[in-house]
Write a protein that holds these residues in place. Sequence first.
Motif, PDB file in Angstrom:
ATOM      1  N   CYS A 106       0.893  -1.258  -0.078  1.00 47.09           N
ATOM      2  CA  CYS A 106      -0.028  -0.014   0.169  1.00 47.09           C
ATOM      3  C   CYS A 106       1.028   1.065   0.103  1.00 47.09           C
ATOM      4  O   CYS A 106       0.663   2.289  -0.706  1.00 47.09           O
ATOM      5  CB  CYS A 106      -0.824  -0.157   1.235  1.00 47.09           C
ATOM      6  SG  CYS A 106      -0.194  -0.208   2.910  1.00 47.09           S
ATOM      7  N   GLN A 140      -4.462  -1.120  -6.708  1.00 44.54           N
ATOM      8  CA  GLN A 140      -4.901  -0.808  -5.568  1.00 44.54           C
ATOM      9  C   GLN A 140      -6.091  -1.261  -5.143  1.00 44.54           C
ATOM     10  O   GLN A 140      -6.401  -1.725  -4.137  1.00 44.54           O
ATOM     11  CB  GLN A 140      -4.977   0.668  -5.327  1.00 44.54           C
ATOM     12  CG  GLN A 140      -3.601   1.493  -5.057  1.00 44.54           C
ATOM     13  CD  GLN A 140      -3.649   3.023  -4.902  1.00 44.54           C
ATOM     14  OE1 GLN A 140      -4.874   3.783  -5.500  1.00 44.54           O
ATOM     15  NE2 GLN A 140      -2.937   3.568  -3.786  1.00 44.54           N
ATOM     16  N   LEU A 195      -5.777  -4.943  -4.349  1.00 45.23           N
ATOM     17  CA  LEU A 195      -5.154  -5.054  -3.025  1.00 45.23           C
ATOM     18  C   LEU A 195      -6.101  -4.823  -2.062  1.00 45.23           C
ATOM     19  O   LEU A 195      -6.412  -5.788  -0.944  1.00 45.23           O
ATOM     20  CB  LEU A 195      -3.872  -4.434  -2.827  1.00 45.23           C
ATOM     21  CG  LEU A 195      -3.119  -4.882  -2.104  1.00 45.23           C
ATOM     22  CD1 LEU A 195      -2.463  -6.107  -2.244  1.00 45.23           C
ATOM     23  CD2 LEU A 195      -1.873  -3.716  -2.032  1.00 45.23           C
ATOM     24  N   GLN A 196      -7.061  -4.032  -2.121  1.00 41.11           N
ATOM     25  CA  GLN A 196      -8.146  -3.695  -1.324  1.00 41.11           C
ATOM     26  C   GLN A 196      -9.078  -4.779  -0.983  1.00 41.11           C
ATOM     27  O   GLN A 196      -9.609  -5.296   0.043  1.00 41.11           O
ATOM     28  CB  GLN A 196      -8.620  -2.514  -1.324  1.00 41.11           C
ATOM     29  CG  GLN A 196      -9.882  -1.989  -0.451  1.00 41.11           C
ATOM     30  CD  GLN A 196      -9.292  -1.233   0.935  1.00 41.11           C
ATOM     31  OE1 GLN A 196      -8.358  -0.769   0.944  1.00 41.11           O
ATOM     32  NE2 GLN A 196      -9.584  -2.023   1.847  1.00 41.11           N
ATOM     33  N   SER A 250      -7.713  -7.826   0.497  1.00 40.84           N
ATOM     34  CA  SER A 250      -7.500  -7.856   1.935  1.00 40.84           C
ATOM     35  C   SER A 250      -8.662  -7.853   2.638  1.00 40.84           C
ATOM     36  O   SER A 250      -8.561  -8.263   3.900  1.00 40.84           O
ATOM     37  CB  SER A 250      -6.851  -6.315   2.272  1.00 40.84           C
ATOM     38  OG  SER A 250      -5.661  -6.148   1.545  1.00 40.84           O
ATOM     39  N   GLU A 255       1.110  -8.924  -1.588  1.00 43.90           N
ATOM     40  CA  GLU A 255       1.377  -7.676  -1.257  1.00 43.90           C
ATOM     41  C   GLU A 255       3.041  -7.655  -1.501  1.00 43.90           C
ATOM     42  O   GLU A 255       3.512  -6.475  -1.794  1.00 43.90           O
ATOM     43  CB  GLU A 255       1.371  -7.240   0.270  1.00 43.90           C
ATOM     44  CG  GLU A 255      -0.177  -6.849   0.376  1.00 43.90           C
ATOM     45  CD  GLU A 255      -0.456  -6.262   1.781  1.00 43.90           C
ATOM     46  OE1 GLU A 255       0.653  -6.768   2.756  1.00 43.90           O
ATOM     47  OE2 GLU A 255      -1.140  -5.515   2.082  1.00 43.90           O
ATOM     48  N   ASN A 307      -5.593  -4.758   9.670  1.00 39.43           N
ATOM     49  CA  ASN A 307      -6.074  -5.258   8.251  1.00 39.43           C
ATOM     50  C   ASN A 307      -7.488  -4.776   7.874  1.00 39.43           C
ATOM     51  O   ASN A 307      -7.586  -4.746   6.690  1.00 39.43           O
ATOM     52  CB  ASN A 307      -6.031  -6.821   8.353  1.00 39.43           C
ATOM     53  CG  ASN A 307      -4.573  -7.461   8.321  1.00 39.43           C
ATOM     54  OD1 ASN A 307      -3.790  -6.771   7.684  1.00 39.43           O
ATOM     55  ND2 ASN A 307      -4.526  -8.690   9.086  1.00 39.43           N
ATOM     56  N   HIS A 352      -6.444   1.045   2.204  1.00 41.17           N
ATOM     57  CA  HIS A 352      -5.409   1.292   2.155  1.00 41.17           C
ATOM     58  C   HIS A 352      -4.573   2.775   2.233  1.00 41.17           C
ATOM     59  O   HIS A 352      -3.606   2.646   2.780  1.00 41.17           O
ATOM     60  CB  HIS A 352      -4.755   0.776   0.792  1.00 41.17           C
ATOM     61  CG  HIS A 352      -4.698  -0.740   0.530  1.00 41.17           C
ATOM     62  ND1 HIS A 352      -3.754  -1.446   1.281  1.00 41.17           N
ATOM     63  CD2 HIS A 352      -5.545  -1.744   0.196  1.00 41.17           C
ATOM     64  CE1 HIS A 352      -3.896  -2.887   0.846  1.00 41.17           C
ATOM     65  NE2 HIS A 352      -5.053  -2.760   0.415  1.00 41.17           N
ATOM     66  N   HIS A 353      -5.442   3.541   2.126  1.00 43.32           N
ATOM     67  CA  HIS A 353      -4.993   4.915   2.298  1.00 43.32           C
ATOM     68  C   HIS A 353      -4.762   5.131   3.839  1.00 43.32           C
ATOM     69  O   HIS A 353      -3.856   6.104   3.938  1.00 43.32           O
ATOM     70  CB  HIS A 353      -5.980   5.915   1.663  1.00 43.32           C
ATOM     71  CG  HIS A 353      -7.258   5.843   2.458  1.00 43.32           C
ATOM     72  ND1 HIS A 353      -8.242   5.312   2.062  1.00 43.32           N
ATOM     73  CD2 HIS A 353      -7.629   7.026   3.207  1.00 43.32           C
ATOM     74  CE1 HIS A 353      -9.390   5.535   3.013  1.00 43.32           C
ATOM     75  NE2 HIS A 353      -9.061   6.668   3.554  1.00 43.32           N
ATOM     76  N   LYS A 413      -3.854   2.658   5.901  1.00 41.95           N
ATOM     77  CA  LYS A 413      -2.804   1.871   6.378  1.00 41.95           C
ATOM     78  C   LYS A 413      -1.537   2.684   6.024  1.00 41.95           C
ATOM     79  O   LYS A 413      -0.477   2.608   7.232  1.00 41.95           O
ATOM     80  CB  LYS A 413      -2.696   0.638   5.639  1.00 41.95           C
ATOM     81  CG  LYS A 413      -3.695  -0.552   6.029  1.00 41.95           C
ATOM     82  CD  LYS A 413      -3.525  -1.708   5.135  1.00 41.95           C
ATOM     83  CE  LYS A 413      -4.404  -2.767   5.791  1.00 41.95           C
ATOM     84  NZ  LYS A 413      -4.207  -4.132   4.577  1.00 41.95           N
TER      85      LYS A 413
END
Length: 784
Positions: A3, A48, A51-52, A55, A70, A538, A542-543, A545
């Motif tokens: 991230c 992105q 990944l989000q 997750s 990741e 978790n 992401h922004h 994290k």
Amino acid sequence: MACVALASLIKTIEIEFVVGQTERVSLYLHDHDRAGIKSFLEKLYALQALLQKESSGDGDGYAVKVRDLEMEIRDFALKAEDDIELHLSNFILLGGEKAAASHQLLHQTLQEATKYATELLEKPSKMGGASVALTILIKKYEHFFLQHFPTVNHPGTAMTMASFLGKLSTLQAGCLLLERNSDSSDAAIKILETKITNFSLKTEDDLQIQQKNFLLAKHTVHQQKASQKLHHTLQEAAESVEELLNIIKSRSSNEVDDDDEANQTQPSNTWLKHASAANVESDGSTSHAFLKPEARMVGRHRDCTLIKKQLFSGGSGLNIISIVGMMGIGKTTVARNVYEDPSVASYFDVRGWVTIPQHFNKSRMLSQLLQSITPVEEPIVIQKGSTPLELEMQVRKCFGGKKYLIVIDNITSKKTWNQALSDIIRCVSNGLNGNYMLLSTRHLDLKAHTHKMTLLDSKESWELFCNILSIDEEHLAPKFEKIRNHVVEKCDGLPQLIVEVAKRLSKCNNIQQGWKKIEKELESLGLLDRNALNVSYNMLPHHLKVCFLYFGVFPKRKKILVKMLIRLWIAEGFVKPLKHKELEDEAYEYLQELTDRSLLLIEDRSCNGEIKTCRMHSALHTFCVGESQKGGILCAVNTQQHSGLSLKAFTNSCRWLSSYSHSFDYYYVLFGTNIPRSIFFFLENLEMFVPPKLLRVLVFDTSISLQRVPMQLGGLVLLRYLSITQWFEDLDDVVSNNPNLETLVVSGNGAPTVHLPSSIWKPPNLRHLELGNSYMTKGVQQVP
């Protein structure tokens, strides 16, 4: 961390090629360049989103999958950004024909990065669970220990290594058989797979820590001690494997046909279903030591009194009270104390308690609510295999026409709360006034009357400590008096840490030596439940994290100016630009979200109520640094602790390099190859070194002058944030000719006043200029 790496790469592309492209760059941009950049950005945004999405998946297979994904995305993003910025830097500095050659290399790099991003997006989304985690552990174990450490200077270690590998292979084979031959819905199998996955991930982390420590201690006086720790870690891991193998063997030999039990019933019992018998906090913290055997609670009487006052105030229809606070602060303990209070028990006709697990399940929740109901007028029998509708009817019968109190413990997200509230209200809504639900959560923004819990003050902290150990505060033994201030400071007012420290000290014969060992673990590894911390981390988008991890660059317990933090986030590229909204406003909302999730502490507010300074609790800071160092993003260097290591040894090992005093004794990134983008100096190092190429953030929080640092100032062409304590003449050209500089802080105070050149206003993207009272320039006021 993927991230962080992705956010940084996207910001670089946007600033250099889309939003703030300089005249020199735009001269060489052709139509196919712009099309390629647009395509590349679209791929990065898609990564992105991928990944989000991954997750947020359920199950331990997802945990392993996301970890692997990741790592691959992180490595790709870091390399792509290095290559792009190196060519871009050469393009800006060289000029002429050489600049044209750099442009060609830049174009080629963008094409290759776009292709690789496409391949990452096309990767299969399905991966294994426990067996995959074991496979990764075995591969890393073989690589690090069988190749690099065939012999360690400790008797029996070689045999332990070989035995451990054999047991891992056996466990892997057993795990594969379970996955192939068992029903995927079998709860016992899921629990076992969870145990195997958690063991694999934890063991991988533990062995990696010891490997790094061993490398640091090699050929020093600490080598023998490091070898012993490595041997001990291997022994503990081998014992854990043996326990898991025994569970698998036991399951294989004791399988029973469940068909004969299909008509069996599950009678309710009177165990403390809401975990008081086990004395475990719902967020993973232990709670038994908050109460002495005689149930005298320490430091939370005011909380309980206020909540009970609210309960007794009546109110129309259903009323909701939310107990909010960070992990380990005692939310469940307070809720339990209120729930079991005799005055509360007599005020409500019926009470129930539900603890929400990480993965919400309606039937399980309703069954738990039925089993917890008190007082019990007649035995409640829950038929095995009852449908949610049948369970709803049973709950409705128990709560119909009665004034009730229901505790819903461990609400981890808005989504979970909405699900639980909807399902419970459907069953218990009876039209009576004065009904209450009491929640415990880390989220501030649930729609309910909020009771915000605070940390214990120093007096309450020590009272709790003494209460657990049954120490008389008035006649305190010298051995405890000596450690009093240290315990209060290091536990930072968090009840769970105080409890854990007191429990461990109660087993020590030598209090002073015992405290030193506990203090080191508390400061470097942490004593909070890491699994529970991982759940909170978790669940962050992401922004957030990225913003959370960034607190690792600051020293532990440091108060941070919000305006500085926001400007740093913007310079790093963490804040996504939105139409009709300033970046600073968007960044402040990020900060607010982190505080609403109980991940940050508010220290001071300005006169208009906005957050002025904040900090991260020391327990969360330890977790934060560990995560970002593991991910190869941060290196928190204490050159005063490791006198044999110079700061220069770390300058090509991480993205964020920060020099401050700490007790972390491991460096995941020491042997990495990662060009730093941000460097922070909170210590005055005798040997300071700054690699200027590609640097975007440079912060001096000490009185040392940048002039003393050996570096080529002309190479700072990509700098976005510069904070220094002293100005000198060579900086005139560096600042005035910098196309990317957004924030300039010169914080020196005292006489005489220095007049800075007006050319410092020239950077086209300059957003903030802040001067201490020693400096003045035309068009800006001094900042106190």
